[in-house]
Scaffold this motif. Structure first.
Motif, PDB file in Angstrom:
ATOM      1  N   PHE A  96     -33.527  -1.754 -71.916  1.00 41.03           N
ATOM      2  CA  PHE A  96     -33.601  -1.965 -70.471  1.00 41.03           C
ATOM      3  C   PHE A  96     -34.705  -2.960 -70.123  1.00 41.03           C
ATOM      4  CE2 PHE A  96     -31.448   2.319 -69.922  1.00 41.03           C
ATOM      5  CZ  PHE A  96     -30.242   1.761 -69.503  1.00 41.03           C
ATOM      6  N   ASP A  97     -35.812  -2.914 -70.857  1.00 39.75           N
ATOM      7  CA  ASP A  97     -36.881  -3.882 -70.634  1.00 39.75           C
ATOM      8  C   ASP A  97     -36.389  -5.299 -70.919  1.00 39.75           C
ATOM      9  OD1 ASP A  97     -38.602  -1.847 -69.909  1.00 39.75           O
ATOM     10  OD2 ASP A  97     -39.664  -1.790 -71.843  1.00 39.75           O
ATOM     11  N   LEU A  98     -35.632  -5.464 -72.009  1.00 40.73           N
ATOM     12  CA  LEU A  98     -35.068  -6.782 -72.329  1.00 40.73           C
ATOM     13  C   LEU A  98     -34.081  -7.232 -71.252  1.00 40.73           C
ATOM     14  CD1 LEU A  98     -34.446  -6.386 -76.180  1.00 40.73           C
ATOM     15  CD2 LEU A  98     -36.158  -7.844 -75.072  1.00 40.73           C
ATOM     16  N   LEU A  99     -33.259  -6.307 -70.795  1.00 41.82           N
ATOM     17  CA  LEU A  99     -32.306  -6.629 -69.735  1.00 41.82           C
ATOM     18  C   LEU A  99     -33.030  -7.023 -68.452  1.00 41.82           C
ATOM     19  CD1 LEU A  99     -29.397  -6.796 -68.723  1.00 41.82           C
ATOM     20  CD2 LEU A  99     -29.515  -4.343 -68.227  1.00 41.82           C
ATOM     21  N   ASP A 100     -34.093  -6.313 -68.115  1.00 43.35           N
ATOM     22  CA  ASP A 100     -34.902  -6.658 -66.937  1.00 43.35           C
ATOM     23  C   ASP A 100     -35.436  -8.081 -67.044  1.00 43.35           C
ATOM     24  OD1 ASP A 100     -34.489  -4.222 -65.702  1.00 43.35           O
ATOM     25  OD2 ASP A 100     -36.415  -3.366 -66.353  1.00 43.35           O
ATOM     26  N   ALA A 101     -35.890  -8.462 -68.242  1.00 40.87           N
ATOM     27  CA  ALA A 101     -36.423  -9.811 -68.445  1.00 40.87           C
ATOM     28  C   ALA A 101     -35.329 -10.858 -68.265  1.00 40.87           C
ATOM     29  CB  ALA A 101     -37.058  -9.924 -69.830  1.00 40.87           C
ATOM     30  N   VAL A 102     -34.147 -10.612 -68.805  1.00 39.01           N
ATOM     31  CA  VAL A 102     -33.020 -11.540 -68.653  1.00 39.01           C
ATOM     32  C   VAL A 102     -32.635 -11.662 -67.187  1.00 39.01           C
ATOM     33  CG1 VAL A 102     -30.561 -11.880 -69.161  1.00 39.01           C
ATOM     34  CG2 VAL A 102     -32.135 -11.217 -70.987  1.00 39.01           C
ATOM     35  N   LEU A 103     -32.558 -10.555 -66.487  1.00 37.98           N
ATOM     36  CA  LEU A 103     -32.203 -10.592 -65.068  1.00 37.98           C
ATOM     37  C   LEU A 103     -33.256 -11.326 -64.247  1.00 37.98           C
ATOM     38  CD1 LEU A 103     -30.764  -6.995 -64.627  1.00 37.98           C
ATOM     39  CD2 LEU A 103     -29.488  -9.150 -64.746  1.00 37.98           C
ATOM     40  N   ALA A 104     -34.515 -11.134 -64.573  1.00 38.06           N
ATOM     41  CA  ALA A 104     -35.585 -11.845 -63.871  1.00 38.06           C
ATOM     42  C   ALA A 104     -35.471 -13.340 -64.108  1.00 38.06           C
ATOM     43  CB  ALA A 104     -36.946 -11.322 -64.321  1.00 38.06           C
ATOM     44  N   ASP A 105     -35.169 -13.759 -65.348  1.00 38.67           N
ATOM     45  CA  ASP A 105     -34.981 -15.181 -65.648  1.00 38.67           C
ATOM     46  C   ASP A 105     -33.816 -15.752 -64.851  1.00 38.67           C
ATOM     47  OD1 ASP A 105     -37.099 -15.126 -67.413  1.00 38.67           O
ATOM     48  OD2 ASP A 105     -35.844 -15.055 -69.233  1.00 38.67           O
ATOM     49  N   LEU A 106     -32.703 -15.025 -64.795  1.00 36.78           N
ATOM     50  CA  LEU A 106     -31.539 -15.484 -64.034  1.00 36.78           C
ATOM     51  C   LEU A 106     -31.870 -15.608 -62.550  1.00 36.78           C
ATOM     52  CD1 LEU A 106     -28.666 -13.446 -65.725  1.00 36.78           C
ATOM     53  CD2 LEU A 106     -29.100 -15.914 -65.918  1.00 36.78           C
ATOM     54  N   LYS A 107     -32.619 -14.671 -62.037  1.00 35.58           N
ATOM     55  CA  LYS A 107     -33.004 -14.704 -60.624  1.00 35.58           C
ATOM     56  C   LYS A 107     -33.910 -15.908 -60.360  1.00 35.58           C
ATOM     57  CE  LYS A 107     -34.858 -11.774 -56.993  1.00 35.58           C
ATOM     58  NZ  LYS A 107     -35.432 -10.482 -56.657  1.00 35.58           N
ATOM     59  N   ASP A 108     -34.840 -16.176 -61.289  1.00 29.01           N
ATOM     60  CA  ASP A 108     -35.724 -17.335 -61.154  1.00 29.01           C
ATOM     61  C   ASP A 108     -34.921 -18.637 -61.178  1.00 29.01           C
ATOM     62  OD1 ASP A 108     -37.922 -15.684 -60.980  1.00 29.01           O
ATOM     63  OD2 ASP A 108     -38.544 -15.968 -63.077  1.00 29.01           O
ATOM     64  N   GLU A 109     -33.925 -18.718 -62.062  1.00 29.14           N
ATOM     65  CA  GLU A 109     -33.085 -19.914 -62.138  1.00 29.14           C
ATOM     66  C   GLU A 109     -32.325 -20.140 -60.839  1.00 29.14           C
ATOM     67  OE1 GLU A 109     -30.540 -19.788 -65.549  1.00 29.14           O
ATOM     68  OE2 GLU A 109     -32.229 -19.592 -66.941  1.00 29.14           O
ATOM     69  N   GLU A 110     -31.834 -19.084 -60.218  1.00 33.62           N
ATOM     70  CA  GLU A 110     -31.117 -19.191 -58.954  1.00 33.62           C
ATOM     71  C   GLU A 110     -32.048 -19.653 -57.840  1.00 33.62           C
ATOM     72  OE1 GLU A 110     -29.186 -15.578 -57.851  1.00 33.62           O
ATOM     73  OE2 GLU A 110     -27.642 -15.779 -59.373  1.00 33.62           O
ATOM     74  N   ALA A 111     -33.293 -19.239 -57.882  1.00 29.05           N
ATOM     75  CA  ALA A 111     -34.249 -19.555 -56.829  1.00 29.05           C
ATOM     76  C   ALA A 111     -34.812 -20.965 -56.956  1.00 29.05           C
ATOM     77  CB  ALA A 111     -35.386 -18.540 -56.832  1.00 29.05           C
ATOM     78  N   GLU A 112     -34.761 -21.566 -58.151  1.00 32.49           N
ATOM     79  CA  GLU A 112     -35.305 -22.906 -58.356  1.00 32.49           C
ATOM     80  C   GLU A 112     -34.449 -23.947 -57.650  1.00 32.49           C
ATOM     81  OE1 GLU A 112     -35.593 -23.639 -62.529  1.00 32.49           O
ATOM     82  OE2 GLU A 112     -37.131 -22.108 -62.828  1.00 32.49           O
ATOM     83  N   PRO A 113     -35.100 -25.004 -57.101  1.00 31.02           N
ATOM     84  CA  PRO A 113     -34.326 -26.092 -56.507  1.00 31.02           C
ATOM     85  C   PRO A 113     -33.550 -26.827 -57.588  1.00 31.02           C
ATOM     86  CG  PRO A 113     -36.711 -26.534 -56.384  1.00 31.02           C
ATOM     87  CD  PRO A 113     -36.509 -25.163 -56.978  1.00 31.02           C
ATOM     88  N   ASP A 114     -32.587 -27.630 -57.182  1.00 30.90           N
ATOM     89  CA  ASP A 114     -31.709 -28.333 -58.129  1.00 30.90           C
ATOM     90  C   ASP A 114     -32.442 -29.260 -59.067  1.00 30.90           C
ATOM     91  OD1 ASP A 114     -29.290 -27.278 -57.582  1.00 30.90           O
ATOM     92  OD2 ASP A 114     -28.672 -28.819 -56.165  1.00 30.90           O
ATOM     93  N   GLY A 115     -33.668 -29.552 -58.781  1.00 33.53           N
ATOM     94  CA  GLY A 115     -34.413 -30.477 -59.617  1.00 33.53           C
ATOM     95  C   GLY A 115     -34.133 -31.913 -59.247  1.00 33.53           C
ATOM     96  N   GLY A 116     -33.686 -32.127 -58.013  1.00 28.89           N
ATOM     97  CA  GLY A 116     -33.509 -33.475 -57.500  1.00 28.89           C
ATOM     98  C   GLY A 116     -32.146 -34.068 -57.746  1.00 28.89           C
ATOM     99  N   THR A 117     -31.183 -33.356 -58.280  1.00 26.88           N
ATOM    100  CA  THR A 117     -29.861 -33.931 -58.489  1.00 26.88           C
ATOM    101  C   THR A 117     -29.162 -34.050 -57.155  1.00 26.88           C
ATOM    102  OG1 THR A 117     -28.838 -31.764 -58.893  1.00 26.88           O
ATOM    103  CG2 THR A 117     -29.645 -33.006 -60.822  1.00 26.88           C
ATOM    104  N   ASP A 118     -28.341 -35.081 -57.038  1.00 27.12           N
ATOM    105  CA  ASP A 118     -27.634 -35.347 -55.791  1.00 27.12           C
ATOM    106  C   ASP A 118     -26.161 -35.087 -56.004  1.00 27.12           C
ATOM    107  OD1 ASP A 118     -26.920 -36.112 -53.294  1.00 27.12           O
ATOM    108  OD2 ASP A 118     -27.419 -38.246 -53.535  1.00 27.12           O
ATOM    109  N   ASP A 119     -25.642 -34.093 -55.344  1.00 30.64           N
ATOM    110  CA  ASP A 119     -24.234 -33.722 -55.530  1.00 30.64           C
ATOM    111  C   ASP A 119     -23.299 -34.680 -54.837  1.00 30.64           C
ATOM    112  OD1 ASP A 119     -24.914 -30.150 -55.317  1.00 30.64           O
ATOM    113  OD2 ASP A 119     -24.929 -31.502 -57.047  1.00 30.64           O
ATOM    114  N   ASP A 120     -23.797 -35.578 -53.953  1.00 25.59           N
ATOM    115  CA  ASP A 120     -22.937 -36.458 -53.197  1.00 25.59           C
ATOM    116  C   ASP A 120     -22.507 -37.669 -54.017  1.00 25.59           C
ATOM    117  OD1 ASP A 120     -23.072 -34.838 -51.014  1.00 25.59           O
ATOM    118  OD2 ASP A 120     -24.774 -35.906 -50.085  1.00 25.59           O
ATOM    119  N   GLU A 121     -23.109 -37.922 -55.142  1.00 24.41           N
ATOM    120  CA  GLU A 121     -22.774 -39.108 -55.931  1.00 24.41           C
ATOM    121  C   GLU A 121     -21.544 -38.915 -56.745  1.00 24.41           C
ATOM    122  OE1 GLU A 121     -25.997 -40.712 -58.151  1.00 24.41           O
ATOM    123  OE2 GLU A 121     -27.385 -40.252 -56.568  1.00 24.41           O
TER     124      GLU A 121
END
Length: 121
Positions: A96-121
């Motif tokens: 469960f601790d490992l699963l918590d860490a994976v879920l936290a990483d996934l949540k962090d990835e969702e919260a991060e901005p796109d990193g400047g990529t432009d979807d309109d191109e």
């Protein structure tokens, strides 16, 4: 092939769901067979049969009060089950601790901005 006796130990006795229901009912205090019959909506012979098995492995104690028999839980035989399950609890906690860490990483990835990529191109 002969079936293993259900009265061999607490593990086998609690493997039966109806017996676990009886133990749950007795966990709140002493009860008569008729109380258990009413609480569990089971026929009296079935409740008596299960109580006999639970008595034989020491999970249930009985005392007589006049013509009534009152049953109560004796949790001491459950310690063997508790101890056995405890070994696996450590493994579950680690997973469960490992699963918590994976879920936290996934949540962090969702919260991060796109990193400047432009979807309109």
């Amino acid at each position: 092939m002969a079936r293993a006796a259900t009265t061999a130990d607490a593990f086998n006795a609690v493997a039966e769901p109806r017996r676990r229901q009886i133990l749950d009912a007795l966990a709140t205090g002493e009860r008569s067979v008729n109380d258990l019959v009413a609480a569990l909506d089971l026929p009296q012979p079935q409740v008596s049969k299960h109580l006999r098995v639970l008595r034989e492995v020491g999970l249930v104690l009985v005392r007589e009060e006049g013509r009534r028999r009152l049953y109560r839980l004796d949790g001491r035989p459950l310690k063997a089950i508790h101890d056995w399950v405890g070994r696996y609890e450590r493994s579950w906690s680690q997973r469960f601790d490992l699963l918590d860490a994976v879920l936290a990483d996934l949540k962090d990835e969702e919260a991060e901005p796109d990193g400047g990529t432009d979807d309109d191109e």
